[in-house]
Design an enzyme around this catalytic site. Structure first.
Site, PDB file in Angstrom:
ATOM      1  N   LYS A  95       0.819  -1.211   0.000  1.00  0.00           N
ATOM      2  CA  LYS A  95       0.000   0.000   0.000  1.00  0.00           C
ATOM      3  C   LYS A  95       0.857   1.267   0.000  1.00  0.00           C
ATOM      4  O   LYS A  95       0.446   2.301  -0.524  1.00  0.00           O
ATOM      5  CB  LYS A  95      -0.948   0.006   1.193  1.00  0.00           C
ATOM      6  N   GLU A 117     -10.522   6.720   2.213  1.00  0.00           N
ATOM      7  CA  GLU A 117     -11.384   5.763   2.889  1.00  0.00           C
ATOM      8  C   GLU A 117     -10.497   4.638   3.401  1.00  0.00           C
ATOM      9  O   GLU A 117      -9.428   4.394   2.857  1.00  0.00           O
ATOM     10  CB  GLU A 117     -12.406   5.187   1.900  1.00  0.00           C
ATOM     11  N   SER A 386       2.232  -9.715  -0.481  1.00  0.00           N
ATOM     12  CA  SER A 386       1.781  -8.320  -0.495  1.00  0.00           C
ATOM     13  C   SER A 386       2.042  -7.596   0.821  1.00  0.00           C
ATOM     14  O   SER A 386       2.197  -6.377   0.839  1.00  0.00           O
ATOM     15  CB  SER A 386       0.295  -8.258  -0.841  1.00  0.00           C
TER      16      SER A 386
END
Ligand SMILES: *Cc1c(COP(=O)(O)O)cnc(C)c1O
Length: 418
Positions: A95, A117, A386
């Site tokens: 991210k 969000e 990830s």
């Protein structure tokens, strides 16, 4: 060098086949157009990609390594297993790539404030670090239900200087947070950028977020050639909204010999209704929601199903329009794995290699564990890790059903009650 992204180019209006587009209230048209123009200009400027790569190197620890896993390979008795280590990014997941890329773009656009969000809170924490570093005011919208469930991430967002707004509309979860974020943006767009968390939402977000995340695939392709002298035969990535998958797949899109495997959350089983498999298993339906057209888990009347996954990051009703399109084209194969397979794969990765995948990433491992034994020892597979699992000790310890951990929590709670 940037990735091979021609397959990731939309047609006019931001469509990938029948998926994508932009379905937003009139007031947002102008600001989305402004973002699209800024993104196009940044893409044409080689200095911008260089600034992004240098920033990620200095601040976030890139390039992340590709790790060969000899013990896991031996145990599975088939293909050689390699892992791309996005868990080693600052804040523990891929991210960081997207938020820093969008932060640099917002800076270029002269914005003073960012909003985002967040569901489980990972994207909110990553956005808050970026905002602190680049000097933006920051507001994070989070469903009130999620604020209660994910307190550790709320704690970190606030410590990093972000304002966390608990959204009390609707089911008080992620989709309500997205709607609240869009309402804020409609009123604040002159000085505010909306940092969309994944490859979903209206054009240009799916394409733009893929572009930033393609840093994963660009690095991984070169690293495989370096380490193994050849490309992998298959690449595995978990698919929530689809950003880590899009990012690693982007490096191999034009390599016809590299199979791309997207792994969705099969939850308690695809026949139980308690899962988040939109593309694997064929239960999704095409529709329009949250600003874009894609395959959603909804009934024929368009009512969204409740989704479920042991991994909060995969628990989502929609999926990136580019992935839906490339799935339809047969370029990406979609599979689902159950929570039970995920927990087994997580244990195996920890015990054999001392790496700790996030529950999300363990989905990619689980599909690789299922398929590697059927491949030959001269074949190679690459798994995208990830994120890291150790920060998720609450959910991982629950998923592993650890009695010692439960006792620890009871003791702590008793301590606070005194
Ligand atoms: C958020 C998250 C995901 C899911 O998001 P994608 O957009 O599908 O990549 C997967 N893994 C980790 C570790 C995450 O934090």
């Amino acid at each position: 060098m940037t990735a091979q992204l021609s397959m990731w180019e939309p047609s006019p209006g931001g469509y990938f086949g029948e998926f994508g587009g932009s379905f937003v209230p009139e007031v947002l048209h102008e600001t989305l157009e402004e973002v699209r123009e800024a993104f196009e200009a940044a893409r044409r400027d080689p200095g911008f990609w260089r600034l992004y790569v240098d920033t990620m190197a200095e601040y976030a620890g890139r390039p992340t390594p590709v790790t060969f896993c000899p013990n896991l390979t031996r145990q599975l008795g088939g293909a050689q297993v390699y892992v791309k280590r996005e868990d080693l990014n600052h804040t523990g997941a891929h991210k960081a790539n997207n938020v820093m890329g969008q932060g640099l773009l917002a800076q270029r656009m002269g914005k003073k404030r960012v909003i985002a969000e967040t569901g489980a809170g990972q994207h909110g924490v990553a956005t808050a670090t970026m905002a602190a570093r680049l000097g933006f005011e920051c507001t994070i919208y989070m469903g009130a239900e999620d604020v209660e469930r994910q307190h550790p991430n709320v704690f970190w967002m606030e410590q990093l200087g972000a304002e966390v707004v608990a959204v009390t509309d609707g089911t008080r979860t992620l989709k309500d947070a997205i709607n609240a974020c869009l309402r804020d943006w409609a009123e604040s767009m002159a000085d505010t950028h909306y940092v969309m968390g994944t490859v979903c939402g209206p054009h240009p977000f799916p394409q733009m977020v893929t572009w930033f995340q393609s840093i994963i695939g660009t690095e991984a392709r070169a690293q495989m050639l370096d380490a193994a002298g050849a490309l992998p035969d298959a690449v595995y990535a978990c698919v929530g909204g689809g950003s880590n998958a899009s990012g690693i797949f982007a490096g191999f899109g034009e390599d016809a010999g590299v199979e791309l495997v997207g792994v969705e959350a099969g939850g308690k089983g695809i026949d139980t209704g308690q899962h988040a498999a939109r593309l694997a298993g064929g239960q999704g339906r095409t529709g329009v929601a949250q600003g874009y057209r894609t395959v959603f888990l909804q009934n024929d009347e368009g009512l969204m199903h409740d989704t479920y996954s042991c991994a909060a990051g995969l628990d989502y009703i929609g999926v990136g329009p580019i992935l839906a399109h490339l799935g339809q084209q047969g370029r990406i194969r979609f599979e689902s794995v159950t929570d039970a397979e995920v927990v087994d794969a997580l244990r195996l990765a920890m015990r054999t290699e001392g790496i700790i995948p996030a529950l999300e990433s363990a989905h990619a491992f689980a599909a690789a564990v299922r398929e590697a034994p059927h491949l030959s020892p001269d074949q190679r597979i690459l798994v995208n890790q990830s994120g890291r699992g150790d920060k998720d000790i609450f959910t991982v310890a629950d998923a592993l059903d650890d009695e010692g951990w439960r006792e620890f929590i009871r003791q702590r709670a008793a301590g606070y009650a005194r």
